[in-house]
Design a protein around this motif. Structure first.
Motif, short mmCIF file in Angstrom:
data_model
loop_
_atom_site.label_atom_id
_atom_site.label_comp_id
_atom_site.label_asym_id
_atom_site.label_seq_id
_atom_site.Cartn_x
_atom_site.Cartn_y
_atom_site.Cartn_z
N VAL A 88 -7.02 -30.71 -66.91
CA VAL A 88 -8.36 -30.37 -66.43
C VAL A 88 -8.53 -30.78 -64.98
CG1 VAL A 88 -10.80 -31.03 -66.67
CG2 VAL A 88 -9.50 -30.30 -68.68
N SER A 89 -7.94 -31.91 -64.59
CA SER A 89 -8.06 -32.37 -63.20
C SER A 89 -7.28 -31.50 -62.23
CB SER A 89 -7.58 -33.83 -63.09
OG SER A 89 -6.16 -33.92 -63.11
N LEU A 90 -6.30 -30.74 -62.72
CA LEU A 90 -5.46 -29.92 -61.86
C LEU A 90 -5.95 -28.48 -61.73
CD1 LEU A 90 -1.94 -31.07 -63.16
CD2 LEU A 90 -3.16 -31.91 -61.14
N THR A 91 -6.70 -28.01 -62.70
CA THR A 91 -7.12 -26.61 -62.69
C THR A 91 -8.33 -26.41 -61.78
OG1 THR A 91 -7.93 -24.78 -64.06
CG2 THR A 91 -8.55 -26.99 -64.74
N PRO A 92 -8.45 -25.24 -61.16
CA PRO A 92 -9.65 -24.94 -60.38
C PRO A 92 -10.84 -24.54 -61.25
CG PRO A 92 -8.12 -23.11 -60.24
CD PRO A 92 -7.40 -24.20 -60.98
N MET A 93 -10.66 -24.49 -62.57
CA MET A 93 -11.74 -24.13 -63.49
C MET A 93 -12.63 -25.35 -63.72
SD MET A 93 -9.31 -22.02 -66.16
CE MET A 93 -10.59 -21.82 -67.40
N PRO A 94 -13.89 -25.32 -63.31
CA PRO A 94 -14.75 -26.50 -63.45
C PRO A 94 -15.14 -26.78 -64.89
CG PRO A 94 -16.02 -24.64 -62.62
CD PRO A 94 -14.59 -24.19 -62.65
N GLU A 95 -15.24 -28.07 -65.23
CA GLU A 95 -15.74 -28.52 -66.54
C GLU A 95 -14.98 -27.89 -67.70
OE1 GLU A 95 -20.27 -29.27 -66.43
OE2 GLU A 95 -19.96 -27.47 -65.19
N ALA A 96 -13.67 -27.83 -67.57
CA ALA A 96 -12.85 -27.17 -68.58
C ALA A 96 -12.46 -28.14 -69.70
CB ALA A 96 -11.59 -26.59 -67.94
N ARG A 97 -11.96 -27.57 -70.77
CA ARG A 97 -11.31 -28.31 -71.85
C ARG A 97 -9.97 -27.65 -72.13
NH1 ARG A 97 -15.46 -29.53 -76.73
NH2 ARG A 97 -13.74 -30.95 -77.29
N VAL A 98 -9.12 -28.30 -72.93
CA VAL A 98 -7.78 -27.78 -73.21
C VAL A 98 -7.54 -27.71 -74.70
CG1 VAL A 98 -5.30 -28.16 -72.93
CG2 VAL A 98 -6.85 -28.66 -71.04
N PHE A 99 -7.10 -26.56 -75.17
CA PHE A 99 -6.66 -26.36 -76.55
C PHE A 99 -5.14 -26.26 -76.52
CE2 PHE A 99 -5.28 -23.68 -80.04
CZ PHE A 99 -5.96 -24.22 -81.12
N PHE A 100 -4.44 -27.09 -77.31
CA PHE A 100 -2.99 -27.12 -77.29
C PHE A 100 -2.38 -26.25 -78.38
CE2 PHE A 100 -3.62 -31.32 -75.15
CZ PHE A 100 -2.97 -31.00 -73.97
N THR A 101 -1.25 -25.62 -78.01
CA THR A 101 -0.45 -24.81 -78.93
C THR A 101 1.00 -25.27 -78.82
OG1 THR A 101 0.15 -23.08 -77.34
CG2 THR A 101 -1.99 -22.87 -78.42
N GLY A 102 1.89 -24.58 -79.51
CA GLY A 102 3.30 -24.92 -79.44
C GLY A 102 4.11 -24.02 -78.53
N SER A 103 3.48 -22.96 -77.98
CA SER A 103 4.24 -22.00 -77.18
C SER A 103 3.28 -21.14 -76.38
CB SER A 103 5.08 -21.10 -78.09
OG SER A 103 4.23 -20.23 -78.84
N GLY A 104 3.84 -20.36 -75.47
CA GLY A 104 3.05 -19.41 -74.72
C GLY A 104 2.53 -18.28 -75.60
N SER A 105 3.33 -17.82 -76.54
CA SER A 105 2.88 -16.76 -77.44
C SER A 105 1.68 -17.21 -78.25
CB SER A 105 4.02 -16.34 -78.38
OG SER A 105 5.05 -15.67 -77.68
N GLU A 106 1.71 -18.44 -78.76
CA GLU A 106 0.56 -18.98 -79.48
C GLU A 106 -0.64 -19.12 -78.54
OE1 GLU A 106 2.86 -21.68 -82.87
OE2 GLU A 106 1.68 -22.66 -81.31
N ALA A 107 -0.38 -19.48 -77.29
CA ALA A 107 -1.48 -19.65 -76.33
C ALA A 107 -2.19 -18.31 -76.10
CB ALA A 107 -0.94 -20.20 -75.02
N ILE A 108 -1.42 -17.23 -75.95
CA ILE A 108 -2.03 -15.92 -75.73
C ILE A 108 -2.88 -15.50 -76.92
CG2 ILE A 108 -1.51 -13.46 -75.55
CD1 ILE A 108 -1.23 -14.85 -72.93
N ASP A 109 -2.34 -15.62 -78.13
CA ASP A 109 -3.12 -15.24 -79.31
C ASP A 109 -4.38 -16.10 -79.41
OD1 ASP A 109 -0.84 -13.63 -79.78
OD2 ASP A 109 -1.18 -13.76 -81.93
#
Length: 403
Positions: A88-109
């Motif tokens: 969150v501190s690195l992204t330019p998206m303000p006031e963000a949160r992070v949802f974790f997955t196991g892969s990029g494919s899971e992230a896209i879905d």
């Protein structure tokens, strides 16, 4: 006879594969002892280089405590919490949160589901349409396969997701027309800022800013697929910063751990957060067994620390400039047709009389691993730690191979 391992993106009938046994920095060795420069960071992901003891130590230390534990309600773990805060501190998206997955494919879905869910929670369940671009590669789960702009990757899998359509890759007017025609149906526009796996295609000037404007105009969310471009590949932490355009959702994977552990995720911006958090009793019924995997998140924390301490964002810019200059010289001499790319990710477009697979194989034999895409493209994505001498060797091997 083929072995028991059914390889991804390979002929199932292939019987022999070179086995990579170990690596150090930007070098890897196969089972015969053949040394090669890894000019693809394995598969667009090994930013900090191979064989790092500091990465191994950080992962082992976490595993000795506990490898992981489910982050489904009511539990969490310190590495997942810390990595989410760091991203969150690195992204330019303000006031963000992070949802974790196991892969990029899971992230896209996950991002596609979150976009539709946010629209429904905002009172717009009819907003289901996901628009993506031709040439886009968005992983191989069913959502990402549906959103792909690479038709061959869809063959044979039957009916894919409804309400997922593609527009011509570089035609902002085509995107504008479709969004005007279906304005009240659109959940999100999904795009790689720089299209990577299709063969490295930077966006036309102004394209991403125009896409942002169109999303705002039509009430759609903007999703950046930064699975390749995230964590330093373009000289910034995220391509959103490089191009000066802020999305509502960002997917990541690959470079977040440099491949030392499988990990991906979605950075969730304020608009989607507000929808998810509006009802205190709402439950997000989406997640994976390994969402927030402790050892994977420990790897992510250490990987980011290395990038920061060794100033690899700046180093990657210098490495990319040197690589681009060398590849461009080959193109100017007629050895290949052209060069395209940005930051530290490039492709050479081949002449009609050249074959990418043959060139790839000859380069591997000469000690450089690049990636062949189709018959007319060779791609390069070296680790950010690649030395000047190694970059020059990468260029020299291509020049010799195509001469």
């Amino acid at each position: 006879m083929p072995g028991a391992f059914l390889h991804p993106f390979a002929r199932p009938t292939r019987e022999r594969f070179p086995s990579i046994t170990h690596g150090r920095g930007s070098l890897v060795w196969d089972h015969t002892g053949h040394e090669m420069i890894d000019a693809m960071a394995s598969l667009w992901y090994c930013q900090v280089g191979h064989g790092r003891g500091d990465m191994a130590d950080a992962i082992a230390a976490q595993i000795r405590q506990i490898a992981s534990y489910s982050c489904f309600d009511p539990f969490t773990n310190a590495p997942a919490d810390a990595l989410a805060e760091k991203i969150v501190s690195l992204t330019p998206m303000p006031e963000a949160r992070v949802f974790f997955t196991g892969s990029g494919s899971e992230a896209i879905d996950s991002a596609m589901k979150l976009a539709r869910l946010a629209q429904a929670l905002d009172g717009n369940p009819e907003r289901r349409l996901i628009i993506s671009r031709e040439r886009g590669y968005h992983g191989t789960n069913y959502g990402g396969t549906s959103a792909q702009g690479l038709p061959l990757n869809k063959v044979g899998y039957g009916t894919l997701l409804d309400d997922v359509v593609q527009v011509p890759a570089d035609d902002i007017e085509a995107l504008s027309r479709l969004m005007a025609e279906r304005s009240g149906e659109i959940a999100a526009v999904l795009t790689e800022p720089l299209q990577g796996a299709a063969g490295v295609f930077p966006p036309p000037d102004g394209y991403l800013a125009d896409a942002r404007r169109l999303c705002d105009q039509h009430g759609a969310l903007l999703i950046f697929d930064e699975v390749i471009t995230g964590f330093g590949r373009l000289g910034t932490w995220f391509a959103a910063e490089h191009y000066g355009v802020t999305p509502d959702l960002t997917t990541f994977a690959k470079g977040v751990t440099s491949g030392y552990q499988p990990l991906g995720g979605v950075i969730v911006g304020r608009q989607v957060r507000d929808a998810l958090e509006a009802d205190r009793d709402f439950i997000l019924r989406h997640g994976y067994t390994y969402s927030g995997h402790a050892a994977a998140c420990a790897a992510g924390l250490k990987n980011i620390e290395i990038i920061e301490q060794q100033k690899l964002l700046r180093a990657g810019q210098g490495m990319g400039y040197r690589l681009h200059r060398g590849l461009r010289a080959i193109a100017e001499d007629g050895g290949v047709d052209h060069v395209r790319g940005e930051g530290a990710v490039f492709a050479v477009g081949l002449r009609a009389d050249q074959d990418a697979m043959q060139i790839r194989d000859a380069m591997i034999e000469a000690g450089v691993i690049a990636r062949a895409i189709g018959t007319n493209t060779i791609t390069y994505c070296p680790p950010l730690v690649t030395t000047d001498e190694q970059v020059d060797r990468i260029v020299d091997v291509l020049a010799t191979t195509v001469s």
